[in-house]
Scaffold this active site. Structure first.
Site, PDB file in Angstrom:
ATOM      1  N   SER A 159      36.165  31.925  43.855  1.00 22.68           N
ATOM      2  CA  SER A 159      36.217  31.411  42.493  1.00 22.68           C
ATOM      3  C   SER A 159      35.441  32.275  41.511  1.00 22.68           C
ATOM      4  O   SER A 159      35.527  32.054  40.308  1.00 22.68           O
ATOM      5  CB  SER A 159      35.663  29.977  42.455  1.00 22.68           C
ATOM      6  OG  SER A 159      34.350  29.942  42.983  1.00 22.68           O
TER       7      SER A 159
ATOM      8  N   HIS B  31      43.452  32.360  43.431  1.00 17.47           N
ATOM      9  CA  HIS B  31      42.436  31.359  43.114  1.00 17.47           C
ATOM     10  C   HIS B  31      43.092  30.062  42.668  1.00 17.47           C
ATOM     11  O   HIS B  31      43.668  29.988  41.582  1.00 17.47           O
ATOM     12  CB  HIS B  31      41.490  31.894  42.037  1.00 17.47           C
ATOM     13  CG  HIS B  31      40.403  30.930  41.681  1.00 17.47           C
ATOM     14  ND1 HIS B  31      39.873  30.831  40.417  1.00 17.47           N
ATOM     15  CD2 HIS B  31      39.757  29.993  42.430  1.00 17.47           C
ATOM     16  CE1 HIS B  31      38.951  29.888  40.402  1.00 17.47           C
ATOM     17  NE2 HIS B  31      38.860  29.362  41.605  1.00 17.47           N
TER      18      HIS B  31
ATOM     19  N   GLU C 261      45.282  31.668  39.681  1.00 24.42           N
ATOM     20  CA  GLU C 261      44.912  32.978  39.163  1.00 24.42           C
ATOM     21  C   GLU C 261      45.196  34.015  40.243  1.00 24.42           C
ATOM     22  O   GLU C 261      44.669  33.923  41.359  1.00 24.42           O
ATOM     23  CB  GLU C 261      43.424  33.020  38.796  1.00 24.42           C
ATOM     24  CG  GLU C 261      43.080  32.223  37.558  1.00 24.42           C
ATOM     25  CD  GLU C 261      41.596  32.254  37.240  1.00 24.42           C
ATOM     26  OE1 GLU C 261      41.251  32.287  36.048  1.00 24.42           O
ATOM     27  OE2 GLU C 261      40.769  32.241  38.189  1.00 24.42           O
TER      28      GLU C 261
END
Length: 652
Positions: free
Chosen positions: A424, A445, A457
């Site tokens: 993260s 992500h 992401e």
């Protein structure tokens, strides 16, 4: 046989068979059928011929089908909405379409709609104007009115006709929620008259419906009673209460405008249709609708990021904690075979139990739930790695742990398999330092809760090629997620912009401000939940880890640090800043405040400021991607169009 002379059309084709049944097929340019202004004008000319041919006995009825595999009609052409929001154009266009659909309804010969795949918005409104509706009873068929998601409601007569067919309560619910119905539910609501097993049966059943003059029946009196007399205002009041729980009128006016229309005309479906135009027109050009259209197009643009070709059948997830377990469950839900690895079964079993709850919630039939359970396999020894098309690491946010995992993984993966981390906040270049082929590692992500937040992401390091990133985006799309490509940098996009917002609110709470007030202010601004509740939802340990990685250490002695030290990590442990019961934060009274939305705007300012910084640093390619990424990853008010659009408009 000699075909009747018909108008030249680009979006429709027509043939007559030996039984004098007319077969009308819609096949508009593009991957899905839409009702553009041109398509509607062509349909006008066709309906004029149907009236003539029906009068002369040259056709005995018409069956409307789609020529596309993707479905029936996905709705009106959204690309025309900006031009159509002009008050000098829209009312006349709506009235013209109303008149056309009324002519279809008044045809002396039967017109039957044969539905497969998507039948949404204006497509459903056209189907409701037909005399009889047949739909394919499979998992690809979806029927509904998604207009509320674009800041409007049905405007081609669908409000009144859906009430006529389904009754006021059911019809209003599907319009107010934008929920897409499966064919069985649509049949149960009387929006569809008959179900068939396969698409190739639509022609046969359509033929029978025409030759036997089938006509759909209206909703029974017991359902219509809910819009009669004093019941109408009572029902409207209950609908407003429900709408207020989900959205404020000043943020999303469409549901309230629809309820107002219902309260005025819900007992007369024809009057409801007539009232559509005046209620609909102000919505179309509103800032909310304009911004929601922008969000729609930005979301659609994300679907073009993945490269074509890769097939993903097997996924291996390392780490059965909340994130890893939920990623594995989601992939299994989406039809992939998944192996889930952790140190032992004691760590894996809770993830399997959570997955089963997800499958029961999302899949309606027992055999579908059982199949999903079978697709998700515990794998403590990691034997699934060698067969996997995608391997995702989702362990604790510790650099050395991730480096060790990928060093051991590298030689076991099959050629072409995606090797991804769900980190993260840690830059990929640091994780890839120990790899022989650092270019192979990408970031995928996900966001918590995985089943609800659509964003993934796709993290690009300095080592990655376009093809590797394109494969990652293609995988995200294959599991029904929206990929946003971001550069490897601390916190990437979403966590980078969220942390100053959440930590700023936590600092204010530490200084004695009411956490309930801070959360209520953020919601009044337009956020889906407040920053303190969000920190609890993310997990205080995760929040601290990301904050530290981004250079915002949690002060020793703070309440934040004390909660973590005592194991009170938020929702997952039952207590953090709030106590949690059955997944809900237990909040005290919210103190009064003269300008709640203004306070919310003040709270959100660090998020907006940081989004600008992230774009300027090139973490995302442009402001549009930043806006859609922050909306999908944080729930930032879609009606504002994203943080940068909101700032540009002077609203953030």
């Amino acid at each position: 046989m000699i075909q009747p002379q018909m108008p030249e059309t680009k979006h429709w084709s027509f043939t007559r068979d030996v039984e004098n049944i007319g077969w009308l097929t819609i096949n508009t340019p593009g991957p899905v059928n839409t009702l553009s202004r041109e398509a509607i004008m062509e349909l006008e000319a066709l309906v004029s011929r149907f009236e003539e041919l029906g009068q002369s006995g040259e056709i005995v009825g018409v069956v409307l089908l789609s020529g596309k595999d993707s479905g029936f009609i996905a709705g009106a052409d959204v690309s025309e909405f900006d031009a159509m929001s002009d008050f000098s154009v829209l009312p006349e266009a709506l009235k013209r379409t109303h008149a056309l659909f009324e002519r279809i309804e008044n045809l002396k010969i039967p017109m039957v709609a044969g539905i497969h795949g998507f039948c949404l918005g204006g497509g459903l409104e056209l189907a409701l104007a037909c005399h009889y509706r047949i739909a394919v009873n499979d998992d690809k068929t979806r029927i509904g009115f998604p207009e509320v998601n674009l800041g409007i409601f049905p405007g081609f007569g669908g409000t009144g006709r859906s009430i006529r067919q389904a009754g006021p309560v059911d019809a209003m619910q599907i319009m107010l929620t934008g929920r897409m119905l499966r064919p069985g539910a649509a049949r149960g609501m009387n929006l569809v008259d008959k179900l068939v097993r396969h698409r190739d049966m639509l022609r046969w059943e359509g033929r029978k419906a025409v030759l036997t003059h089938k006509r759909s029946s209206e909703a029974p009196l017991v359902k219509r009673l809910m819009a009669m007399g004093p019941m109408k205002s009572y029902v409207a009041g209950k609908m407003r209460e429900q709408a207020a729980k989900k959205a404020r009128r000043e943020h999303y006016p469409a549901p309230y405008a629809l309820i107002d229309l219902f309260e005025s005309h819900g007992d007369d479906w024809r009057a409801m249709i007539r009232g559509e135009v005046d209620a609909f027109v102000p919505l179309m050009g509103s800032p909310t609708a304009t911004n929601l259209r922008r969000v729609f197009f930005l979301s659609e643009g994300l679907k073009k990021q993945g490269i074509k070709g890769p097939k993903f059948a097997r996924v291996h997830v390392i780490g059965a904690g909340v994130m890893g377990g939920d990623i594995a469950a989601w992939c299994a839900l989406r039809g992939m075979s998944v192996t889930l690895q952790d140190l032992d079964m004691a760590r894996i079993q809770p993830a399997l139990d959570r997955a089963k709850k997800l499958f029961r919630k999302r899949l309606k039939k027992r055999h579908q739930v059982d199949a999903a359970v079978m697709r998700l396999e515990a794998d403590p020894t990691g034997r699934g790695v060698a067969r996997a098309d995608v391997v995702i690491e989702a362990v604790v946010e510790k650099l050395e742990v991730k480096q060790t995992i990928f060093s051991e993984l590298e030689g076991k993966l099959k050629p072409g398999a995606i090797m991804a981390t769900n980190t993260s906040s840690i830059e990929l270049e640091r994780i890839a330092e120990a790899l022989k082929e650092p270019a192979r590692l990408i970031g995928l992500h996900f966001f918590n809760p995985v089943a609800q937040l659509p964003l993934v992401e796709v993290i690009r390091s300095t080592f990655n090629s376009d093809e590797e990133i394109g494969r990652g985006a293609a995988f995200a799309l294959a599991i029904g997620k929206s990929p946003v490509v971001v550069k490897s940098a601390p916190g990437f996009l979403v966590n980078r912009v969220l942390m100053p917002y959440m930590l700023g609110a936590v600092e204010r709470a530490e200084r004695g401000e009411s956490k309930e007030l801070l959360d209520a202010a953020a919601v009044a601004f337009g956020m889906p939940m407040g920053p303190i509740e969000l920190m609890d939802t993310v997990g205080l340990d995760v929040g601290k880890s990301v904050a530290t990685e981004l250079g915002h250490p949690v002060p020793e002695g703070s309440k934040f640090a004390q909660l973590i030290a005592s194991g009170k990590l938020g929702r997952k442990t039952g207590e953090g800043f709030y106590k949690w019961v059955d997944g809900k934060a237990q909040k005290g009274e919210t103190p009064a405040h003269a300008d709640l939305a203004g306070l919310g705007r003040e709270l959100v300012k660090p998020l907006v400021d940081t989004t600008e910084v992230v774009v300027n640093e090139g973490v995302v390619a442009n402001a549009d991607l930043a806006d859609i990424g922050v909306i999908l990853g944080t729930g930032f008010a879609p009606f504002l169009g994203g943080p940068l659009k909101a700032r540009k408009d002077g609203r953030a």
